[in-house]
Design a protein around this motif. Sequence first.
Motif, PDB file in Angstrom:
ATOM      1  N   THR A 215      31.758  46.736  32.343  1.00 12.83           N
ATOM      2  CA  THR A 215      32.987  47.179  31.757  1.00 12.83           C
ATOM      3  C   THR A 215      32.691  48.661  31.004  1.00 12.83           C
ATOM      4  OG1 THR A 215      32.342  45.761  29.896  1.00 12.83           O
ATOM      5  CG2 THR A 215      33.915  44.788  31.573  1.00 12.83           C
TER       6      THR A 215
ATOM      7  N   HIS B 211      40.214  40.347  41.643  1.00 13.13           N
ATOM      8  CA  HIS B 211      39.904  41.441  42.612  1.00 13.13           C
ATOM      9  C   HIS B 211      40.555  42.615  42.064  1.00 13.13           C
ATOM     10  CE1 HIS B 211      38.702  42.879  46.554  1.00 13.13           C
ATOM     11  NE2 HIS B 211      39.743  43.463  46.325  1.00 13.13           N
ATOM     12  N   GLN B 212      39.750  43.685  42.155  1.00 14.30           N
ATOM     13  CA  GLN B 212      40.363  45.185  41.856  1.00 14.30           C
ATOM     14  C   GLN B 212      39.866  45.995  43.008  1.00 14.30           C
ATOM     15  OE1 GLN B 212      39.384  46.540  37.946  1.00 14.30           O
ATOM     16  NE2 GLN B 212      39.575  48.695  38.441  1.00 14.30           N
TER      17      GLN B 212
ATOM     18  N   HIS C 239      32.093  44.346  38.140  1.00 14.08           N
ATOM     19  CA  HIS C 239      32.944  44.674  39.414  1.00 14.08           C
ATOM     20  C   HIS C 239      32.020  45.065  40.581  1.00 14.08           C
ATOM     21  CE1 HIS C 239      36.323  47.640  41.111  1.00 14.08           C
ATOM     22  NE2 HIS C 239      36.266  46.331  41.422  1.00 14.08           N
TER      23      HIS C 239
ATOM     24  N   LEU D 259      35.941  40.860  41.097  1.00 18.60           N
ATOM     25  CA  LEU D 259      35.418  40.786  39.708  1.00 18.60           C
ATOM     26  C   LEU D 259      34.689  39.448  39.262  1.00 18.60           C
ATOM     27  CD1 LEU D 259      38.474  42.148  38.004  1.00 18.60           C
ATOM     28  CD2 LEU D 259      36.413  43.438  38.372  1.00 18.60           C
TER      29      LEU D 259
END
Length: 466
Positions: free
Chosen positions: A69, A134-135, A50, A91
């Motif tokens: 993660t 996408h975060q 990320h 991501l």
Amino acid sequence: MKWIAAHTWLLILLPLIAGILLCYHTQFPVNLLAATEVDYLNRDTLLCLHLVSSGQERSKTVRYTAEATDGSRLLLYLQKGSLPQPQIGDLLLVQTTVTRGDTLGDFDYGHYLRLQGLVGSAWAYRRNWQIIGHQPIRGIRATAERCQQWLHQRYAALGIRDHELGILSALTLGYREELDQRVQQSFSASGAMHILAVSGLHTGIVWGLIVFLLTLGGLIKPLYEQRLWQTILTILTLIALWAYAFITGLSPSVMRSAWMVTIIEIGWLFHRKSVGINTLAAAAVMILLINPLALWSVSFQLSFAAVASLILVGGWLQQHVVLRGKVLQYLGGLLIMSFAAQIGTLPLTLHYFGQTSNYFALTNWVVIPAAFVLLLLGMGALAMSWCVVGEWLAEAAQWCTHALRLFVEWIEGLPFATAHIELSAISMGFGYGAMACVVAMMRGDKVHWCWLIGVVGCLILAIAFN
């Protein structure tokens, strides 16, 4: 007992630093580097990463800070390609090998990354990574970074361009992603690098401007005399000051100066006189309680060393060097403060960078007033960006920044502009030991032979261990 009462914060700071050093070296009872101990190190693996920072372009790659993660973080270098580069919050599925990094002489790059909370670094070709989602990034620092980027883009929209855009963004916003490497070298060689890192100088200027505006230049006397209005003034000042610290990225140097101003303002509100070194120690306590690993940050060390030297050495010199006339007092004050800050950071500078500027006094006579002018022009341009006044201010900032760059490059080109000396960590420690003996002699009623012996002994040991 009087000394203990006057140095309460130092008595808290020293055990705190000792505890951090103990945890760091023994890994008991807390392993400060636990987050950098992972099982995917030094082997080809597939990672879901990320991106938690914006990309910093280099000649052939774009560098990101990425989070795996399991919560560990690393530096990710992606090869430039024809496709759009990923953005902060994306991501990625990446096939790569994460390594600590090589040891360059006495400098262990992998260990340095671990002290920044990073596992190591990884490099990937264009065919070895893919965006899978996408975060959005959440948190105070991520929001501050987005705010920095937006304000930087406002500068660009107002017509500021080329090297001047990177210099002005670094000087006013602490945004250094577009700061050219050659420009950084020029500012470093001339002794002006400190104005490109938002620190106490910038915060002090902003603090003075805030108080000036809120009191209309001191014309509104009740703000100082009435308790209610004084409380309101303090609250508004601190809100504005921390807002500036927020948009500059909450770096250790900004946090240090913001905490110091906060402590001073609260002390004034309760009619308490602050002690400079205690206020500095209190700011260090606040930062180290939030992030103990900040103790090994170069920014943290340089910032606190400079301010401690300004308080201990600069204050003593200003008391004993008497100059007549406003012009001489101004120029002499700049020289004294520049000398004190340079002396206080000299061992650290030689240890980390291996060079120092020989014309720092001449440089600071120009760059410090220039920083004040550019802060006014830059912030004014952003505040008035909705009208033509903002464009005028931006044009003025462009020309002033260009003139500053030319002056810095002229200083860099002078003969013997820099001295190249490398200090080991042990020699750096003995260098500060010699400085401590000198400060003790300066602040004492008379010179003791033990301090002279301490100075000479520390210098001999510094040379021997180097």
